[in-house]
Design a protein around this motif. Sequence first.
Motif, short mmCIF file in Angstrom:
data_model
loop_
_atom_site.label_atom_id
_atom_site.label_comp_id
_atom_site.label_asym_id
_atom_site.label_seq_id
_atom_site.Cartn_x
_atom_site.Cartn_y
_atom_site.Cartn_z
N ARG A 41 54.31 44.59 61.63
CA ARG A 41 53.25 45.33 60.95
C ARG A 41 52.91 44.77 59.57
N ILE A 42 53.94 44.63 58.70
CA ILE A 42 53.67 44.22 57.32
C ILE A 42 53.12 42.79 57.28
N HIS A 43 53.65 41.93 58.15
CA HIS A 43 53.20 40.54 58.11
C HIS A 43 51.74 40.42 58.54
N ARG A 44 51.34 41.18 59.55
CA ARG A 44 49.92 41.14 59.94
C ARG A 44 49.05 41.56 58.76
N MET A 55 67.34 51.13 57.41
CA MET A 55 67.20 50.14 58.50
C MET A 55 65.99 50.41 59.38
N CYS A 56 65.08 51.23 58.92
CA CYS A 56 63.83 51.50 59.65
C CYS A 56 63.12 50.21 60.09
N PRO A 57 63.00 49.17 59.24
CA PRO A 57 62.33 47.94 59.70
C PRO A 57 63.05 47.29 60.87
N GLU A 58 64.38 47.49 60.96
CA GLU A 58 65.13 46.86 62.04
C GLU A 58 64.85 47.56 63.37
N TYR A 59 64.48 48.85 63.34
CA TYR A 59 64.06 49.45 64.61
C TYR A 59 62.54 49.45 64.76
N ALA A 94 59.92 50.86 63.06
CA ALA A 94 59.00 51.93 62.68
C ALA A 94 58.40 51.63 61.30
N THR A 95 57.33 52.35 60.98
CA THR A 95 56.73 52.24 59.65
C THR A 95 57.54 53.04 58.64
N ALA A 96 57.93 54.26 59.00
CA ALA A 96 58.72 55.12 58.11
C ALA A 96 59.75 55.87 58.95
N ALA A 97 60.82 56.32 58.28
CA ALA A 97 61.89 57.06 58.96
C ALA A 97 62.23 58.26 58.07
N PHE A 98 61.53 59.36 58.30
CA PHE A 98 61.44 60.44 57.31
C PHE A 98 62.41 61.58 57.58
N PHE A 99 63.15 61.96 56.54
CA PHE A 99 63.98 63.16 56.54
C PHE A 99 63.37 64.13 55.53
N PRO A 100 62.71 65.20 55.96
CA PRO A 100 62.12 66.13 54.99
C PRO A 100 63.17 66.70 54.03
N VAL A 102 57.29 50.71 67.06
CA VAL A 102 56.55 49.84 66.15
C VAL A 102 55.23 50.48 65.76
N GLY A 103 54.95 50.53 64.45
CA GLY A 103 53.71 51.09 63.95
C GLY A 103 53.69 52.61 63.92
N LYS A 104 54.82 53.26 64.24
CA LYS A 104 54.88 54.73 64.27
C LYS A 104 55.79 55.24 63.15
N PHE A 105 55.62 56.50 62.79
CA PHE A 105 56.59 57.19 61.95
C PHE A 105 57.69 57.74 62.85
N VAL A 106 58.91 57.76 62.34
CA VAL A 106 59.99 58.50 62.98
C VAL A 106 60.36 59.62 62.02
#
Length: 889
Positions: free
Chosen positions: A802-805, A299-303, A305-311, A274-278
């Motif tokens: 995160r977003i709701h806060r 499905m990043c919000p379901e785990y 994280a803030t973002a789930a990045f594939f360069p 929560v609150g981290k990038f993956v």
Amino acid sequence: MSNPFAWIVEPLDASQPAKKFFNLNKLGDARYGRLPFSIRVLLEAAVRNCDEFLVKKEDVENILDWNVMQNKNVEVPFNPARVILQDLTGVPAVVDFAAMRDAVKKLGGDPEKINPICPADLVIDHSIQVDFNRRSDSLQKNQELEFERNKERFEFLKWGSQAFHNMKIIPPGSGIVHQVNLEYLARVVFDQNGYYYPDSLVGTDSHTTMIDGLGVLGWGVGGIEAEAVMLGQPISMVLPKVIGYKLMGNPHPLVTSTDIVLTVTKHLRQVGVVGKFVEFFGPGVAQLSIADRATIANMCPEYGATAAFFPVDDVSIGYLIQTGRDEEKIKHIKNYLVAVGMFRDFNNSSQDPDFTQVVELDLHTVVPCCSGPKRPQDKVAVSEMKKDFESCLGAKQGFKGFNIAPERHNDRVKFVQNGSDFELTHGSVVIAAITSCTNTSNPSVMLGAGLLAKKAVDAGLTVKPYIKTSLSPGSGVVTYYLRESGVMPYLAQLGFDVVGYGCMTCIGNSGPLPEPVAEAITQKDLVAVGVLSGNRNFEGRIHPNTRANYLASPPLVIAYAIAGTIRIDFEKEPLGVNAKGKEIFLRDLWPTRDEIQAVERQYVIPGMFKEVYQKIETVNESWNALDAPSDKLYTWNPKSTYIKSPPFFENLTLELQPPKSIVDAYVLLNLGDSVTTDHISPAGNIARNSPAARYLTGRSLTPREFNSYGSRRGNDAVMVRGTFANIRLSNKFLNKQAPQTIHFPSGETLDVFDAAERYKQAGQPLIVLTGKEYGSGSSRDWAAKGPFLLGIKAILAESYERIHRSNLVGMGVIPLQYLPGEDAESLGLTGRERYTIVIPEELAPRMNVQIKLDTGKTFQALMRYDTDVELTYFRNGGILNYMIRKMAS
């Protein structure tokens, strides 16, 4: 002021000296090469936008020093390249912009200053419902009803597209926002005003993260925060930790991308992100298509994280070619990313950057699975589904329990539909929907479903006629390749006709069940089941009559529809028996990965994407025919029940008022854990006995004309009445699930809105007590606006999504958090006390404040304003008030 990093600007190509970029390698700083690729995007934006005012050299240094600063709660600014919206969140954003123009004019400023500076794309995809299915004209009928219900909203949005510069609107019937983003809107690299820079975005939908799968950094924010970005404000964020997620091995031939994402979701929930990038890396990533990566990123919000990045890598470039992007642009995209050090080779471990923590997954260990019955992180192997559901039946009420007495587990209800006899029991499937950008963006699972349907029809299997089946693709390209590959007639034969292009069942726009089915479920309170290829399955979201809902791949959706029940072990029990009496098992029908890939190579081609997207903004004749006003200030219609000027700015003055303590507040609601935005501000149907229904009836509307809460987000009078109106709301003051609470001065049990109105009339402030993960689920600005208008001054929670806060901060509702190790139970709070929250004159981020009860008890809580910028918003009464004062002064 000039940019202090102007010295690192150079042309990308010597033959085009006017096209430049900020070459981060010229910083000559070894730390750059060790940064996660996602952090490099933040760094580039900070360097390019550095003006020593909104973005300072110190911010650039903090991002460069990520390895140290990630642990220091450092605040950094981020200027996304663009903003993306969908209509449910887009309508209130345009309403706010229109009201802000009015407010700026009233305060003596220039109303046209309220205009998007940052490019914004709005895709209309959340309005269409599955009213018709299993008919050849379902698509046409549903689209006609969509326009009939939403004409007023659509006219308003069309006004917005003309009144505001820099805003593109994709009409209804085009697809789902995140799939259209992936296939069409994503630039990957911007080429604007003489500069190349990475595409990045924020969106008013939590699944904006889907675009991370293409190497475009993006995530969901509150609608309120997105509006500020559109007006040129950077996002203020805490420099995130980055979890490196290493993928290895090859998936089993029978495993789908849906199985992989549900496995990743459960795993990362356990890791805690929560609150981290993956950021994904490792040789296993190279085995995944962009569609597979986008499914995982979606499905990043379901785990959490803030973002789930594939360069971006060569597979990303191949996807741009496959989807018909311009060849010259693709060449510049790769050249720029290579030059700036953001192009990835997942098989080259020497490119692996530093991460906060590394976790691993061997793709070969993934097995076919579903998730449910109430949360996307509750993964269940398909082989365990029957056993798991039956244990859930008897388990106590909760995420994995329905509290059904053992003697009732085999309850059966007979019913008649269209002259035929049928029977329902616990576990009967009544909704089966291939829906959602999560999966319909992925040709492999969609063609897999089509091939399975063909084999099932050829084997003589059918789907019972009372099951509400539907196919709602995320773009017209899907229909194109399903039709061209020859599988569409078989899908239709099983009831999976195209019913519309939009989110539909995934967001609760599943439409009504047949009356006999709904009555049979209600008669014995059956735990009926919805199976969908979506990303959310929270209780009460998909349909009021489906208490159990499972996320599954499109082929599995068809399999469970044919079986008619979730209580089946596919290994041991047949899917069905054909007319010749032969038992047909799922293994007899399941297509191999090679079969699917052969069809995909032949039929998913660039020409399809070009043909569909060339005409996307003009193809909808109903949209083209809409007559929208052309004035720069909107003329509000007092008779409208869809669009209304909100009361947020009525008493706004240019002068700041000092924040005041909250004195003797009553508790409006005492809630538990995982209260979702669906509980706080439902998007689905408006119940006939609700305060919102009474309001609409008072405006001479019939129940047929109510439409959904989601469609009425442009009208605050409806939305405030819909706040906490979810029928599955569990309030500890009551011993039942209901959208009600106790009004303590009178002792009466009332609808939440009616109780709040009584408190407001008496001048009594309100707070809410709640547990962990408050505000999880879809990003929904009305989940903050609604409580604000109810008179709720603060929320006291164990933790926040995160977003709701961020949305609460944006509306001026104080997010308070229990100190570590404390909660309502340990502090002995019942919610029947009155609360005084002491707000000191000197404020600092993440400071503790004192809370005094009328019982004499005193304790402290953390005030979750995490940055100085958030405190500035608090002093202004919210982010929009801040922007109006800034524009009007």
